[in-house]
Design an enzyme around this catalytic site. Structure first.
Site, PDB file in Angstrom:
ATOM      1  N   GLU A 104       4.650  -6.344   2.326  1.00  0.00           N
ATOM      2  CA  GLU A 104       4.464  -6.809   0.940  1.00  0.00           C
ATOM      3  C   GLU A 104       4.452  -5.640  -0.042  1.00  0.00           C
ATOM      4  OE1 GLU A 104       0.790  -8.923   1.263  1.00  0.00           O
ATOM      5  OE2 GLU A 104       1.761 -10.813   1.798  1.00  0.00           O
ATOM      6  N   PRO A 105       5.536  -4.890  -0.122  1.00  0.00           N
ATOM      7  CA  PRO A 105       5.544  -3.762  -1.050  1.00  0.00           C
ATOM      8  C   PRO A 105       5.631  -4.244  -2.495  1.00  0.00           C
ATOM      9  CG  PRO A 105       7.732  -4.087  -0.166  1.00  0.00           C
ATOM     10  CD  PRO A 105       6.839  -5.074   0.545  1.00  0.00           C
ATOM     11  N   GLY A 106       4.877  -3.630  -3.335  1.00  0.00           N
ATOM     12  CA  GLY A 106       4.974  -3.906  -4.769  1.00  0.00           C
ATOM     13  C   GLY A 106       5.204  -2.571  -5.460  1.00  0.00           C
ATOM     14  N   ARG A 107       4.113  -1.810  -5.543  1.00  0.00           N
ATOM     15  CA  ARG A 107       4.138  -0.495  -6.169  1.00  0.00           C
ATOM     16  C   ARG A 107       5.285   0.378  -5.664  1.00  0.00           C
ATOM     17  NH1 ARG A 107      -0.039   1.968  -8.452  1.00  0.00           N
ATOM     18  NH2 ARG A 107      -1.567   0.558  -7.497  1.00  0.00           N
ATOM     19  N   GLY A 148       0.788  -1.219   0.000  1.00  0.00           N
ATOM     20  CA  GLY A 148       0.000   0.000   0.000  1.00  0.00           C
ATOM     21  C   GLY A 148       0.820   1.269   0.000  1.00  0.00           C
ATOM     22  N   CYS A 205      -9.471   1.574 -30.798  1.00  0.00           N
ATOM     23  CA  CYS A 205     -10.824   1.938 -31.214  1.00  0.00           C
ATOM     24  C   CYS A 205     -11.812   1.504 -30.140  1.00  0.00           C
ATOM     25  CB  CYS A 205     -11.158   1.266 -32.536  1.00  0.00           C
ATOM     26  SG  CYS A 205     -10.211   1.915 -33.912  1.00  0.00           S
ATOM     27  N   TYR A 218       2.438  -2.253 -12.312  1.00  0.00           N
ATOM     28  CA  TYR A 218       1.132  -2.580 -12.892  1.00  0.00           C
ATOM     29  C   TYR A 218       0.956  -1.953 -14.278  1.00  0.00           C
ATOM     30  CZ  TYR A 218       0.365  -3.905  -8.044  1.00  0.00           C
ATOM     31  OH  TYR A 218       0.493  -4.476  -6.800  1.00  0.00           O
TER      32      TYR A 218
END
EC number: 4.1.1.17
Lengths: 368, 368
Positions: free
Chosen positions: A244-247, A207, A316, A348
């Site tokens: 749990e860091p990702g971003r 987060g 499109c 992401y």
């Protein structure tokens, strides 16, 4: 290194920046075990970098576990963090040596008990995700009452009730959300202790934010809030902590290079230009869906007069509009062919690219 | 043929059903040229089937044009239908023999004039997309006033002002929307005729529905409405007609086979079950975004007692919720491992799969 700039769009990721983010987090919170949420960017380059620095890995599927194992990561450094696992995938993970599993329901617990006997399990509790730009509230976790019963039950099923996890929401802008979650978690630990179960671990989730358009607190502020809350609610008996860091590890390390394909107006009375890029929600910018993540944008004309725009992608498909209500303004003298940079786009982005919707290939990525 | 059912999730597409849909449309409207909107399902099997039946192709990018050419489709059967084209892509298409280009702005028209001299161009006009379940209104097209000026201008730029296109929105449930659009188009034809330009073509777009949860009118009703409107507004001077069906040719020909991974409740007071599938918005079901497309769902327990559910996909992403507000109900005695069929899933499904978000591979597809 890239000698000559390839054709846009593409993502460039600075591995040193990821290393720095990881080492900073480890320095700020040495007592926590860091599990990289690899779904944010599962590139082999990122995995081997973080593996080399000693990180652990939070995985969302058996496929991600296979990727980790293939990268030489030992199974004891891998958490199977999805609360939604097929029975055969639990069995495969167990066979590969994975012993740490998340759950948030009776059904999942029973599957784990059947296919990963004796494994450590942690229960995800439901948080409301106030303050998160990409909220995760509704889909994952269960009420605390239910978590209490399930953790008790896990021991009867032959599992090791290991801990509690929560997630305050991705790109969480309000650090005090952790305080609330830790308070709830400590109460649950205490209730279970009275019932004879001593949990060992708090999984604090992810987060932590990337640097998007809105200012956020510094990572230090987040860590201070968490550390203070752990002391306040757990006193001298602080359990093992997982992060749990990702971003927050990869977002700011990446830039999407793209190009303006068209600038147009819909009518003579239209007061907003439409600016169309060669990157959109199907090839790298899926997090603009619902205008949730508001990227910072760099243009060759920054510093000159700006005016409102609507920003859209190249397909499109009308869903491929990036920003229409978020009040983006870009320079008046933008023109077709200008190179545009989408900042902090390492998380992401290429991971969520489509296989080739409208024929546009998945976002290419270069790791330097 | 598939001997043994492969692991879920996967898409099975019945090519005979696509052929039947195409031939039905051709029979109902023999006077129109059918351009398959290949973005709906660009599989080589679908392209070669429709090419063999005589279809033309509406393409959204130079990549799709390359795919058509590689499939042996002659350039005069290809329309470059995107209104957002890079200059170099226009030039490549022109070099490959493409002579029919869409536009909706001055900027695009000038690019076409520069890189596809003498080409036929048609201007897309902006429609409001009332009645469409996947509206396309905002992003494409320009006001009629502007279209008039741009078509006039196209001749000055050395292009051939060929026609007008519109799109009433994908999965359009109200056939009368074509009546309104054709009325507007006929007025534009007439105004341009007075200015010395005789347009030759009306591109009626796509929008014919697939069979989802809500009932829609039959394809015959749509065609009758269109045919009547063409006569009413164009009289004896009916121009060439293009149709660009995508969804209506392929949607009903496909079924996604998936499996229940978990059924759970979030709390003891929860009155809805959460049902988690191994297919979600990142691997085949992206059209459930915003709960726009409401698929019909078949379970092994159909006909037994039902109760409300929330349906979600397998990733650790909260956006991967398929139906929460759409009041889906499924049998009470569903269980983990049950095979579930998502009907009419042949359009915009595997084509929009992610490259592997959360590790889950793109939706596999079998064409039989």
């Amino acid at each position: 290194m890239i000698d000559k700039s390839p054709e846009t769009p593409f993502l460039v990721v600075d591995l040193d920046a990821i290393a720095l983010n990881y080492l900073t987090l480890r320095r700020l919170m040495p007592q926590a075990r860091i599990y990289y949420a690899m779904k944010a960017n599962p590139a082999p380059e990122v995995l081997s970098l973080l593996a080399g620095l000693g990180a652990n890995f939070d995985t969302a599927s058996i496929f991600e576990i296979h990727q980790c194992i293939a990268a030489g990561i030992a199974p004891e450094r891998i958490s199977y963090g999805s609360t939604l696992k097929k029975e055969k995938d639990i069995a495969s993970a167990y066979q590969l040596g994975i012993r740490l599993f998340a759950f948030d329901s009776l059904g999942e617990l029973e599957k784990i008990a059947a296919h990963a006997p004796g494994a450590k399990v942690y229960c995800r509790i439901l948080m409301n995700n106030e303050g998160a730009e990409w909220p995760l509230s509704r889909k994952f976790g269960c009420d605390v009452d239910m978590a209490y019963d399930l953790l008790l039950h896990s021991r009867k099923l032959g599992l090791e009730p290991w801990g509690v996890s929560f997630h305050v929401g991705s790109q969480q802008t309000d650090p005090t959300q952790w305080d609330k979650a830790i308070c709830t978690t400590a109460k649950l630990f205490s209730a279970l202790k009275q019932a004879g179960i001593k949990l060992q671990m708090v999984n604090l989730g992810g987060g932590f934010p990337g640097k998007y358009r809105a200012e956020t607190a510094k990572i230090e502020t987040y860590i201070n809030t968490i550390t203070n809350a752990m002391h306040r609610y757990f006193g001298d008996d602080i359990p093992e902590m997982m992060l749990e860091p990702g971003r927050s590890l990869v977002a700011d390390a990446g830039i999407i290079q793209c190009e303006i394909v068209l600038i147009s107006q819909k009518s003579y009375t239209d007061n907003k230009r439409w600016v169309f890029l060669d990157a959109g929600i199907y090839n790298g910018l899926s997090e603009t869906l619902g205008e949730c993540i508001k990227y910072r944008i760099r243009t060759p004309h920054d510093g000159t007069e700006i005016a409102p725009i609507i920003l859209a992608g190249p397909t499109c498909d009308s869903a491929d509009i990036l920003y229409e209500r978020a009040n983006y303004q870009l320079p008046v003298n933008l023109k077709v062919g200008d190179k545009i940079e989408i900042l902090s786009a390492g998380a992401y982005s290429n991971a969520t690219s489509s296989v080739g919707f409208n024929g546009f290939p998945p976002l290419k990525a270069y790791y330097i």
